[in-house]
Write a protein that holds these residues in place. Sequence first.
Motif, PDB file in Angstrom:
ATOM      1  N   ALA A  84      37.731  32.438  49.027  1.00 45.92           N
ATOM      2  CA  ALA A  84      38.552  34.008  49.541  1.00 45.92           C
ATOM      3  C   ALA A  84      38.504  34.509  48.172  1.00 45.92           C
ATOM      4  N   GLY A  85      38.212  34.226  47.019  1.00 41.79           N
ATOM      5  CA  GLY A  85      38.818  35.547  45.655  1.00 41.79           C
ATOM      6  C   GLY A  85      40.065  34.659  44.757  1.00 41.79           C
ATOM      7  N   ARG A  86      40.564  33.423  45.016  1.00 42.92           N
ATOM      8  CA  ARG A  86      41.728  33.452  44.553  1.00 42.92           C
ATOM      9  C   ARG A  86      41.411  32.766  43.382  1.00 42.92           C
ATOM     10  N   THR A  87      41.176  32.233  42.700  1.00 40.43           N
ATOM     11  CA  THR A  87      40.390  31.568  41.643  1.00 40.43           C
ATOM     12  C   THR A  87      39.571  33.072  40.816  1.00 40.43           C
ATOM     13  N   GLU A  88      39.271  33.679  40.762  1.00 42.44           N
ATOM     14  CA  GLU A  88      38.008  34.881  40.847  1.00 42.44           C
ATOM     15  C   GLU A  88      39.053  35.702  40.034  1.00 42.44           C
ATOM     16  N   VAL A 120      46.172  27.685  33.361  1.00 41.44           N
ATOM     17  CA  VAL A 120      46.135  26.028  34.035  1.00 41.44           C
ATOM     18  C   VAL A 120      44.871  26.095  34.638  1.00 41.44           C
ATOM     19  N   PRO A 121      43.617  26.106  34.494  1.00 39.95           N
ATOM     20  CA  PRO A 121      42.878  25.620  35.180  1.00 39.95           C
ATOM     21  C   PRO A 121      43.086  24.919  36.896  1.00 39.95           C
ATOM     22  N   GLU A 122      41.831  25.294  37.230  1.00 41.96           N
ATOM     23  CA  GLU A 122      42.084  24.000  38.498  1.00 41.96           C
ATOM     24  C   GLU A 122      41.437  22.627  38.071  1.00 41.96           C
ATOM     25  N   ASP A 123      40.052  22.305  37.244  1.00 50.17           N
ATOM     26  CA  ASP A 123      39.268  21.397  36.802  1.00 50.17           C
ATOM     27  C   ASP A 123      39.690  21.130  35.675  1.00 50.17           C
ATOM     28  N   ARG A 124      40.753  20.038  35.357  1.00 49.44           N
ATOM     29  CA  ARG A 124      41.632  19.684  33.878  1.00 49.44           C
ATOM     30  C   ARG A 124      40.894  19.279  33.088  1.00 49.44           C
ATOM     31  N   HIS A 125      39.711  18.525  34.037  1.00 50.79           N
ATOM     32  CA  HIS A 125      38.620  17.722  32.846  1.00 50.79           C
ATOM     33  C   HIS A 125      37.497  18.466  32.590  1.00 50.79           C
ATOM     34  N   GLN A 126      37.011  19.029  33.107  1.00 54.90           N
ATOM     35  CA  GLN A 126      36.109  19.994  32.857  1.00 54.90           C
ATOM     36  C   GLN A 126      36.847  21.797  31.496  1.00 54.90           C
ATOM     37  N   HIS A 127      37.554  21.870  31.442  1.00 55.91           N
ATOM     38  CA  HIS A 127      38.605  23.453  31.254  1.00 55.91           C
ATOM     39  C   HIS A 127      39.733  22.950  30.730  1.00 55.91           C
ATOM     40  N   GLY A 128      40.305  21.810  30.865  1.00 58.38           N
ATOM     41  CA  GLY A 128      41.661  22.243  30.932  1.00 58.38           C
ATOM     42  C   GLY A 128      42.588  21.095  29.353  1.00 58.38           C
ATOM     43  N   LEU A 129      41.733  20.466  29.488  1.00 58.13           N
ATOM     44  CA  LEU A 129      41.790  18.944  28.625  1.00 58.13           C
ATOM     45  C   LEU A 129      40.213  18.163  27.615  1.00 58.13           C
ATOM     46  N   ILE A 184      54.107  34.641  31.640  1.00 66.51           N
ATOM     47  CA  ILE A 184      53.355  34.284  33.086  1.00 66.51           C
ATOM     48  C   ILE A 184      52.499  33.132  32.792  1.00 66.51           C
ATOM     49  N   LEU A 185      53.047  32.443  33.808  1.00 65.07           N
ATOM     50  CA  LEU A 185      51.868  31.551  33.748  1.00 65.07           C
ATOM     51  C   LEU A 185      51.237  31.289  35.441  1.00 65.07           C
ATOM     52  N   ILE A 186      49.840  30.961  35.201  1.00 62.63           N
ATOM     53  CA  ILE A 186      49.108  31.331  36.473  1.00 62.63           C
ATOM     54  C   ILE A 186      48.508  29.379  36.372  1.00 62.63           C
ATOM     55  N   LEU A 187      49.213  29.114  37.513  1.00 63.64           N
ATOM     56  CA  LEU A 187      48.997  27.596  37.420  1.00 63.64           C
ATOM     57  C   LEU A 187      47.699  27.335  39.593  1.00 63.64           C
ATOM     58  N   ASP A 188      46.363  27.185  38.292  1.00 61.76           N
ATOM     59  CA  ASP A 188      45.231  26.855  39.926  1.00 61.76           C
ATOM     60  C   ASP A 188      45.200  25.140  40.143  1.00 61.76           C
ATOM     61  N   GLU A 189      45.759  25.380  41.274  1.00 65.80           N
ATOM     62  CA  GLU A 189      45.211  23.972  41.671  1.00 65.80           C
ATOM     63  C   GLU A 189      46.344  22.796  41.127  1.00 65.80           C
ATOM     64  N   PRO A 190      47.621  23.493  40.121  1.00 61.70           N
ATOM     65  CA  PRO A 190      48.498  21.715  39.717  1.00 61.70           C
ATOM     66  C   PRO A 190      48.231  20.755  39.806  1.00 61.70           C
ATOM     67  N   THR A 191      48.363  20.332  41.162  1.00 59.61           N
ATOM     68  CA  THR A 191      48.583  19.044  42.002  1.00 59.61           C
ATOM     69  C   THR A 191      47.513  18.449  42.168  1.00 59.61           C
TER      70      THR A 191
END
Length: 500
Positions: free
Chosen positions: A293-297, A336-345, A419-426
């Motif tokens: 739908a374009g949310r992450t974009e 905080v990106p959706e893929d914590r392994h690839q882009h967060g940590l 401002i904190l953007i949380l993408d699929e945090p759980t």
Amino acid sequence: MKPSEPVIELIGVTRQFGAVQALKGVDLSLHPGEVHALVGENGAGKSTLVKMLAGIHQPDVGMLTMNRATIELRNPAQAQALGIAVIHQEPSLFPDLDVAENIFMGRHPRDRLGRVDWRRMYREVEHLLQSLDVQLSVRAPVQGLSIADQQLVEIAKALSLNTRILVMDEPTAALSPHEVQELFQIVRQLRQQGVAILFVSHRLEEIAELADRVTVLRDGAHVITAAAHELSTDAIIRHMVGRELDTLFPKGEAKIGDVVLEARGLTRAGVFRDVSFTLRQGEILGFSGLVGAGRTEVARVLFGIDRADSGTILLKGLQISLSSSRAAMRHGIAYVPEDRHQHGLMLDFTITRNITLPLLDRLSRLGLVDQRREHQLASTYAKQLHVRSSGLDQLARALSGGNQQKVVLGKWLATEPQILILDEPTRGIDIGAKAEVHRIISDLAAQGLAIILISSELPEVLAMSDRVLVMHEGRVAGLFGHMEANQENVMLAATGQVAI
């Protein structure tokens, strides 16, 4: 064999790794023509049990039986020979080989002269895929397939080995809702064919839809096995965590302040168009919508990863330019990106180094990091977020999913954003860890942080958000206040059936 007889049983199995008791006298039975769900928090013993069935681990105490006869699974080859196949979350295929070669890897059909009979191999794989109603080219290289299609290849490979017991370990974690339904259709077909299926998942709504029976593990011990229709989602959660979990969505009251961020007519060609909204201090603004739908974009533009083709972004009423992530950070925006392994940590970095990574410039003097200040900063956020670890020097790779997510949160909170953007945090973390992350989000909003919460889990969006912005095919399709936001309104907007 009678339909009611189990094809395999684990009886009183116990397994210990050093001081850690991974399994404590667990019983489990799998029956032909049944989907048996296995649930529990991270660390409950699910992975150890799966590896026991795969022949990777053996019980210290207890036994395994197949058709009531005692068996020993000393290695994966032995498990495979007995008709046990395990499909993991990440498919383990050879990317440079095609579909048919992967399915017959190591056991290619041979002609009378001992040469590989390629024609026969491709013909047999075509028949196998047709029997599953799977539309895949047998000659397609695996590296070009989606995760969903790669899992179908794994299932076809398992069936080609005359699999009687199929273990599926978090098979839907990386799939879209449509791909999940396609996978479920295959699973139901296998159930009709008499395959015994163990389905391991964090997603309780999937278990309600698919499972015949459910087994719950907690802290390595068996808690309950019951028919799926006898266990509500609330009951499963209660058994998993050992307490009532009315606080799964602990949304506290927050004082909503002035507008902090405003987007006006943001457009990125071919991705989203004319996106406008406001975000206030202390507010949690939920972003909902179907996959694509374009949310992450939109979030990537707000954090300066991508650039909008048109539209403006205002911070406290002043127009700003977000030409890079560094620029976004300077303006007090964290993501905080959706893929914590690839882009967060950085998985091979310590907890300390992960938390302080965006701040090394501030913690350095003459090119040397002040390790005392670095440790103090990391300790502050690890304590605030209740990160469970053996110490701040523990590698991120060794943490549970929930604690990894807390470290990612700590990393960005250390930048002191507004401002904190949380993408699929759980996504991908267990029920108990979700409750903790929800508590942290609620506390941050109460402290005045403005939060954008992107989630595909509708109950999470509805419970945690002060307002819900719904997107459909790159456009804002609805904006609902907390009292107006319900499943029907949001889903109607998400599918394009309701205007703003």
